[in-house]
Enzyme design. Structure first.
Site, PDB file in Angstrom:
ATOM      1  CB  SER A   1      -1.173  -0.069   1.413  1.00  0.00           C
ATOM      2  OG  SER A   1      -1.550   1.465   1.676  1.00  0.00           O
TER       3      SER A   1
ATOM      4  CE1 TYR B   1      -3.751  -2.861   5.582  1.00  0.00           C
ATOM      5  CE2 TYR B   1      -2.767  -0.483   4.941  1.00  0.00           C
ATOM      6  CZ  TYR B   1      -2.998  -1.197   4.586  1.00  0.00           C
ATOM      7  OH  TYR B   1      -3.766  -1.499   3.689  1.00  0.00           O
TER       8      TYR B   1
HETATM    9  N1  LIG Z   1      -9.396  -0.913  -0.715  1.00  0.00           N
HETATM   10  C1  LIG Z   1      -8.030   0.094  -0.056  1.00  0.00           C
HETATM   11  O1  LIG Z   1      -7.689   1.354  -0.699  1.00  0.00           O
HETATM   12  C2  LIG Z   1      -6.397  -0.704   0.037  1.00  0.00           C
HETATM   13  C3  LIG Z   1      -5.845   0.551  -0.725  1.00  0.00           C
HETATM   14  C4  LIG Z   1      -3.779   0.215  -0.157  1.00  0.00           C
HETATM   15  C5  LIG Z   1      -3.850  -1.596   0.223  1.00  0.00           C
HETATM   16  N2  LIG Z   1      -4.814  -2.035  -0.016  1.00  0.00           N
HETATM   17  C6  LIG Z   1      -5.087  -3.742  -0.042  1.00  0.00           C
HETATM   18  O2  LIG Z   1      -5.386  -4.730  -0.757  1.00  0.00           O
HETATM   19  C7  LIG Z   1      -5.375  -6.003  -0.514  1.00  0.00           C
HETATM   20  C8  LIG Z   1      -6.518  -6.543  -1.095  1.00  0.00           C
HETATM   21  O3  LIG Z   1      -7.682  -5.322  -0.291  1.00  0.00           O
HETATM   22  P1  LIG Z   1      -9.632  -5.189  -0.743  1.00  0.00           P
HETATM   23  O4  LIG Z   1      -9.476  -3.814  -0.507  1.00  0.00           O
HETATM   24  O5  LIG Z   1      -9.590  -6.188  -1.612  1.00  0.00           O
HETATM   25  O6  LIG Z   1     -10.186  -5.544   0.695  1.00  0.00           O
HETATM   26  P2  LIG Z   1     -11.782  -6.522   0.810  1.00  0.00           P
HETATM   27  O7  LIG Z   1     -12.740  -6.221  -0.680  1.00  0.00           O
HETATM   28  O8  LIG Z   1     -11.757  -6.005   2.143  1.00  0.00           O
HETATM   29  O9  LIG Z   1     -11.055  -7.696   0.390  1.00  0.00           O
HETATM   30  C9  LIG Z   1     -10.601  -8.308   0.932  1.00  0.00           C
HETATM   31  C10 LIG Z   1     -10.166 -10.350   1.301  1.00  0.00           C
HETATM   32  O10 LIG Z   1      -8.893 -10.892   1.828  1.00  0.00           O
HETATM   33  C11 LIG Z   1      -9.932 -11.648   2.745  1.00  0.00           C
HETATM   34  N3  LIG Z   1      -9.611 -11.752   3.580  1.00  0.00           N
HETATM   35  C12 LIG Z   1      -9.365 -11.005   4.683  1.00  0.00           C
HETATM   36  N4  LIG Z   1      -8.431 -11.994   5.637  1.00  0.00           N
HETATM   37  C13 LIG Z   1      -8.187 -12.955   5.460  1.00  0.00           C
HETATM   38  C14 LIG Z   1      -7.591 -14.179   6.186  1.00  0.00           C
HETATM   39  N5  LIG Z   1      -7.657 -14.018   7.760  1.00  0.00           N
HETATM   40  N6  LIG Z   1      -7.563 -15.141   5.453  1.00  0.00           N
HETATM   41  C15 LIG Z   1      -7.267 -14.806   3.915  1.00  0.00           C
HETATM   42  N7  LIG Z   1      -8.726 -14.322   3.694  1.00  0.00           N
HETATM   43  C16 LIG Z   1      -8.665 -13.053   4.261  1.00  0.00           C
HETATM   44  C17 LIG Z   1     -11.734 -11.654   2.352  1.00  0.00           C
HETATM   45  O11 LIG Z   1     -12.242 -12.703   2.233  1.00  0.00           O
HETATM   46  P3  LIG Z   1     -12.257 -12.866   3.309  1.00  0.00           P
HETATM   47  O12 LIG Z   1     -13.663 -12.876   4.541  1.00  0.00           O
HETATM   48  O13 LIG Z   1     -13.461 -13.953   2.505  1.00  0.00           O
HETATM   49  O14 LIG Z   1     -11.324 -14.526   3.882  1.00  0.00           O
HETATM   50  C18 LIG Z   1     -11.448 -10.842   0.803  1.00  0.00           C
HETATM   51  O15 LIG Z   1     -11.692 -11.688  -0.477  1.00  0.00           O
HETATM   52  C19 LIG Z   1      -5.167  -5.378   1.009  1.00  0.00           C
HETATM   53  O16 LIG Z   1      -4.113  -6.493   1.014  1.00  0.00           O
HETATM   54  C20 LIG Z   1      -5.158  -4.633   1.470  1.00  0.00           C
HETATM   55  O17 LIG Z   1      -4.073  -3.814   2.343  1.00  0.00           O
HETATM   56  C21 LIG Z   1      -6.142  -1.881  -0.124  1.00  0.00           C
END
Ligand SMILES: NC(=O)c1ccc[n+]([C@@H]2O[C@H](COP(=O)([O-])OP(=O)(O)OC[C@H]3O[C@@H](n4cnc5c(N)ncnc54)[C@H](OP(=O)(O)O)[C@@H]3O)[C@@H](O)[C@H]2O)c1
Length: 257
Positions: A145, A155
């Site tokens: 990120s 985080y």
């Molecule tokens: N959205 C943003 O603004 C943003 C910005 C920078 C970086 N990121 C990074 O991008 C990545 C994806 O995030 P996102 O924004 O797509 O979030 P999201 O929509 O909340 O999706 C998160 C995914 O991770 C899975 N997950 C969460 N905890 C888990 C665990 N303990 N074991 C296995 N799977 C798990 C969830 O599935 P289940 O609940 O089914 O397990 C879901 O598929 C993350 O690493 C986040 O830090 C996001």
């Protein structure tokens, strides 16, 4: 076209990675905790894209579950009686916002964040890199990120680890035919903020990126062997500024979670 394993494939960026990779004719292994959602996504992708999709339910905060995913990543395709193809692209994407202050917060949330976003990333990368270097090809994409450059609690620290770890991995992998890329997005519209009940109303529209754009940029960077992938000009500029500013100024900006 090879098999891709995506963690966190039930929502947000991971779900988008699954669809874009399937469209590019990759077979898939989908990992997340929610079996029902995984099965639903797998069924939709099989029907629409005609690729093979394995479902591997796992909680990446649980060591035995991480070990099962690592076992899948270690498959070389040479094992007698094992029909499974080796994984050629690992996308370590699963993650969540800790969304609490460290002092006075629940320490299990902090430790869980390290388990999912650091420990699992290291173990899964290790399994994949061993198999990929033995075959002389493959790629690892770790999702960090822009928060990696900020002072935003566990985080941000976990994402700083992933960024630094992936850069080191890229050096380690030179000449092996295997590449390492770290994706450092800014705010992306996914389930991430709602799940953590974060109030994002103060973020202006220009601060938001869409998952399809972020994922297509990241995959293009993987194909080109780029080590640090920061989608969008505005976040490239923002990241450059964060690296130039004195750390006291970065700390003054406050938290990004
Ligand atoms: N959205 C943003 O603004 C943003 C910005 C920078 C970086 N990121 C990074 O991008 C990545 C994806 O995030 P996102 O924004 O797509 O979030 P999201 O929509 O909340 O999706 C998160 C995914 O991770 C899975 N997950 C969460 N905890 C888990 C665990 N303990 N074991 C296995 N799977 C798990 C969830 O599935 P289940 O609940 O089914 O397990 C879901 O598929 C993350 O690493 C986040 O830090 C996001």
């Amino acid at each position: 076209m090879g098999t891709a394993l995506v963690t966190g494939a039930t929502a947000g960026l991971g779900l988008e990675f699954a669809w874009q990779l399937a469209t590019a004719r990759h077979d898939l292994v989908l990992v997340a905790r929610t079996t029902e959602r995984l099965e639903q996504v797998a069924g939709q992708i099989r029907a629409a894209a005609g690729v093979r999709v394995e479902v591997l339910p796992a909680d990446l905060a649980v060591p035995d579950d991480v070990a099962r995913v690592a076992e899948r990543l270690a498959v070389t395709g040479e094992e007698p009686g094992d029909e499974r193809n080796p994984v050629g692209l690992l996308v370590n994407n699963a993650g969540f916002a800790t969304a609490q202050r460290f002092v006075g917060g629940d320490v299990q949330v902090e430790l869980g964040a390290i388990d999912v976003m650091v420990r699992a990333v290291v173990e899964l990368t290790h399994a994949a890199a061993g198999q990929m270097t033995a075959r002389g090809r493959g790629a690892v994409l770790n999702v960090a990120s822009v928060a990696a450059l900020t002072a935003g609690g566990t985080y941000a620290a976990a994402k700083a680890y992933v960024r630094s770890f992936t850069e080191g991995l890229a050096v380690d992998l030179q000449g092996t035919g295997v590449t390492a890329t770290v994706l450092c997005p800014g705010f992306v519209r996914t389930e991430f903020h709602d799940r953590a009940e974060l109030d994002m109303t103060s973020v202006p529209a220009i601060g938001w990126l869409d998952a399809p754009y972020v994922v297509s940029q990241a995959l293009a960077d993987v194909r080109r062997g780029v080590v640090i992938s920061t989608p969008s000009l505005r976040y490239k500029a923002g990241s450059a500024l964060l690296r130039l500013l004195p750390r006291s100024a970065v700390r003054a900006i406050g938290h990004y979670r």
